[in-house]
Write a protein that holds these residues in place. Structure first.
Motif, PDB file in Angstrom:
ATOM      1  N   THR A  38       0.823  -1.206   0.000  1.00  0.00           N
ATOM      2  CA  THR A  38       0.000   0.000   0.000  1.00  0.00           C
ATOM      3  C   THR A  38       0.860   1.261   0.000  1.00  0.00           C
ATOM      4  O   THR A  38       0.578   2.217  -0.712  1.00  0.00           O
ATOM      5  CB  THR A  38      -0.951   0.011   1.211  1.00  0.00           C
ATOM      6  N   GLY A  39       1.893   1.268   0.799  1.00  0.00           N
ATOM      7  CA  GLY A  39       2.785   2.431   0.854  1.00  0.00           C
ATOM      8  C   GLY A  39       3.475   2.687  -0.469  1.00  0.00           C
ATOM      9  O   GLY A  39       3.580   3.830  -0.926  1.00  0.00           O
ATOM     10  N   TYR A  40       3.944   1.612  -1.108  1.00  0.00           N
ATOM     11  CA  TYR A  40       4.622   1.776  -2.403  1.00  0.00           C
ATOM     12  C   TYR A  40       3.661   2.272  -3.482  1.00  0.00           C
ATOM     13  O   TYR A  40       3.999   3.163  -4.265  1.00  0.00           O
ATOM     14  CB  TYR A  40       5.253   0.451  -2.852  1.00  0.00           C
ATOM     15  N   LEU A  41       2.482   1.686  -3.522  1.00  0.00           N
ATOM     16  CA  LEU A  41       1.505   2.105  -4.531  1.00  0.00           C
ATOM     17  C   LEU A  41       1.025   3.534  -4.276  1.00  0.00           C
ATOM     18  O   LEU A  41       0.799   4.294  -5.214  1.00  0.00           O
ATOM     19  CB  LEU A  41       0.320   1.137  -4.553  1.00  0.00           C
ATOM     20  N   ALA A  43       2.800   5.931  -2.865  1.00  0.00           N
ATOM     21  CA  ALA A  43       3.882   6.833  -3.281  1.00  0.00           C
ATOM     22  C   ALA A  43       3.935   6.945  -4.806  1.00  0.00           C
ATOM     23  O   ALA A  43       4.131   8.040  -5.346  1.00  0.00           O
ATOM     24  CB  ALA A  43       5.216   6.326  -2.742  1.00  0.00           C
ATOM     25  N   PHE A  44       3.717   5.837  -5.485  1.00  0.00           N
ATOM     26  CA  PHE A  44       3.706   5.864  -6.944  1.00  0.00           C
ATOM     27  C   PHE A  44       2.560   6.734  -7.455  1.00  0.00           C
ATOM     28  O   PHE A  44       2.744   7.546  -8.378  1.00  0.00           O
ATOM     29  CB  PHE A  44       3.591   4.442  -7.503  1.00  0.00           C
ATOM     30  N   ALA A  45       1.371   6.592  -6.870  1.00  0.00           N
ATOM     31  CA  ALA A  45       0.221   7.402  -7.292  1.00  0.00           C
ATOM     32  C   ALA A  45       0.465   8.877  -7.016  1.00  0.00           C
ATOM     33  O   ALA A  45       0.150   9.735  -7.861  1.00  0.00           O
ATOM     34  CB  ALA A  45      -1.040   6.929  -6.570  1.00  0.00           C
ATOM     35  N   LEU A  46       1.015   9.175  -5.871  1.00  0.00           N
ATOM     36  CA  LEU A  46       1.303  10.566  -5.514  1.00  0.00           C
ATOM     37  C   LEU A  46       2.289  11.189  -6.505  1.00  0.00           C
ATOM     38  O   LEU A  46       2.054  12.276  -7.050  1.00  0.00           O
ATOM     39  CB  LEU A  46       1.856  10.640  -4.095  1.00  0.00           C
ATOM     40  N   LEU A  47       3.376  10.500  -6.742  1.00  0.00           N
ATOM     41  CA  LEU A  47       4.392  11.034  -7.655  1.00  0.00           C
ATOM     42  C   LEU A  47       3.880  11.115  -9.092  1.00  0.00           C
ATOM     43  O   LEU A  47       4.194  12.069  -9.821  1.00  0.00           O
ATOM     44  CB  LEU A  47       5.659  10.191  -7.580  1.00  0.00           C
ATOM     45  N   ALA A  67      -4.464  12.890  -4.527  1.00  0.00           N
ATOM     46  CA  ALA A  67      -5.182  12.751  -3.252  1.00  0.00           C
ATOM     47  C   ALA A  67      -5.205  11.295  -2.798  1.00  0.00           C
ATOM     48  O   ALA A  67      -4.978  11.002  -1.610  1.00  0.00           O
ATOM     49  CB  ALA A  67      -6.603  13.286  -3.387  1.00  0.00           C
ATOM     50  N   LEU A  68      -5.470  10.366  -3.710  1.00  0.00           N
ATOM     51  CA  LEU A  68      -5.460   8.951  -3.337  1.00  0.00           C
ATOM     52  C   LEU A  68      -4.070   8.505  -2.885  1.00  0.00           C
ATOM     53  O   LEU A  68      -3.931   7.698  -1.962  1.00  0.00           O
ATOM     54  CB  LEU A  68      -5.939   8.096  -4.509  1.00  0.00           C
ATOM     55  N   GLY A  69      -3.042   9.020  -3.547  1.00  0.00           N
ATOM     56  CA  GLY A  69      -1.674   8.698  -3.137  1.00  0.00           C
ATOM     57  C   GLY A  69      -1.364   9.196  -1.742  1.00  0.00           C
ATOM     58  O   GLY A  69      -0.754   8.491  -0.939  1.00  0.00           O
ATOM     59  N   VAL A  70      -1.801  10.418  -1.433  1.00  0.00           N
ATOM     60  CA  VAL A  70      -1.576  10.974  -0.097  1.00  0.00           C
ATOM     61  C   VAL A  70      -2.306  10.142   0.951  1.00  0.00           C
ATOM     62  O   VAL A  70      -1.752   9.809   2.005  1.00  0.00           O
ATOM     63  CB  VAL A  70      -2.025  12.459  -0.041  1.00  0.00           C
ATOM     64  N   ILE A  71      -3.557   9.788   0.667  1.00  0.00           N
ATOM     65  CA  ILE A  71      -4.343   8.991   1.620  1.00  0.00           C
ATOM     66  C   ILE A  71      -3.711   7.624   1.847  1.00  0.00           C
ATOM     67  O   ILE A  71      -3.600   7.157   2.983  1.00  0.00           O
ATOM     68  CB  ILE A  71      -5.797   8.859   1.126  1.00  0.00           C
ATOM     69  N   ALA A  72      -3.284   6.967   0.769  1.00  0.00           N
ATOM     70  CA  ALA A  72      -2.672   5.644   0.899  1.00  0.00           C
ATOM     71  C   ALA A  72      -1.357   5.713   1.680  1.00  0.00           C
ATOM     72  O   ALA A  72      -1.106   4.887   2.561  1.00  0.00           O
ATOM     73  CB  ALA A  72      -2.439   5.037  -0.480  1.00  0.00           C
ATOM     74  N   CYS A  73      -0.528   6.700   1.367  1.00  0.00           N
ATOM     75  CA  CYS A  73       0.751   6.838   2.081  1.00  0.00           C
ATOM     76  C   CYS A  73       0.526   7.144   3.561  1.00  0.00           C
ATOM     77  O   CYS A  73       1.203   6.587   4.427  1.00  0.00           O
ATOM     78  CB  CYS A  73       1.601   7.929   1.445  1.00  0.00           C
ATOM     79  N   PHE A  74      -0.413   8.027   3.843  1.00  0.00           N
ATOM     80  CA  PHE A  74      -0.696   8.383   5.229  1.00  0.00           C
ATOM     81  C   PHE A  74      -1.238   7.185   6.003  1.00  0.00           C
ATOM     82  O   PHE A  74      -0.839   6.943   7.148  1.00  0.00           O
ATOM     83  CB  PHE A  74      -1.679   9.555   5.296  1.00  0.00           C
TER      84      PHE A  74
END
Length: 108
Positions: A38-41, A43-47, A67-74
């Protein structure tokens, strides 16, 4: 938290529950592997969202991806932080149980 003021029964009860949680969290299950990715995906979505916004301008798609990348990383960050806190607290419980000379399940 002062573990010296806890009763033996409280220590054993909390240790048992926390030990069970840690064992389940370390088990090689599909859910635990998914959570690691989840963290890797995220970060990939965010970037990807930020890169697309930089080169192509902001669009609802890019903003949503970011936004989805930020939520997943958080979410991954908070989950990993909680796992570390629980593991550290379990170690403190085990130290206190050892200091008192009580037996507990050391497997795991």
């Amino acid at each position: 938290m002062d573990l010296a003021s806890w009763t033996d029964a409280e220590l054993m009860s909390v240790h048992g529950e926390l030990h069970t949680w840690c064992v389940k969290r370390k088990a090689p299950t599909w859910g635990n592997r998914f959570w690691s990715w989840t963290g890797y995906l995220g970060a990939f979505a965010l970037l990807t969202g930020l890169t697309d916004m930089f080169f192509g301008g902001p669009t609802p798609h890019n903003a949503g991806l970011t936004a989805l990348g930020v939520i997943a990383c958080f979410s991954w960050y908070k989950g990993d932080k909680q796992r570390k806190k629980n593991s550290d607290f379990l170690e403190k419980l085990e130290e206190e149980l050892t200091r008192r000379g009580l037996k507990y399940n050391q497997g795991g």
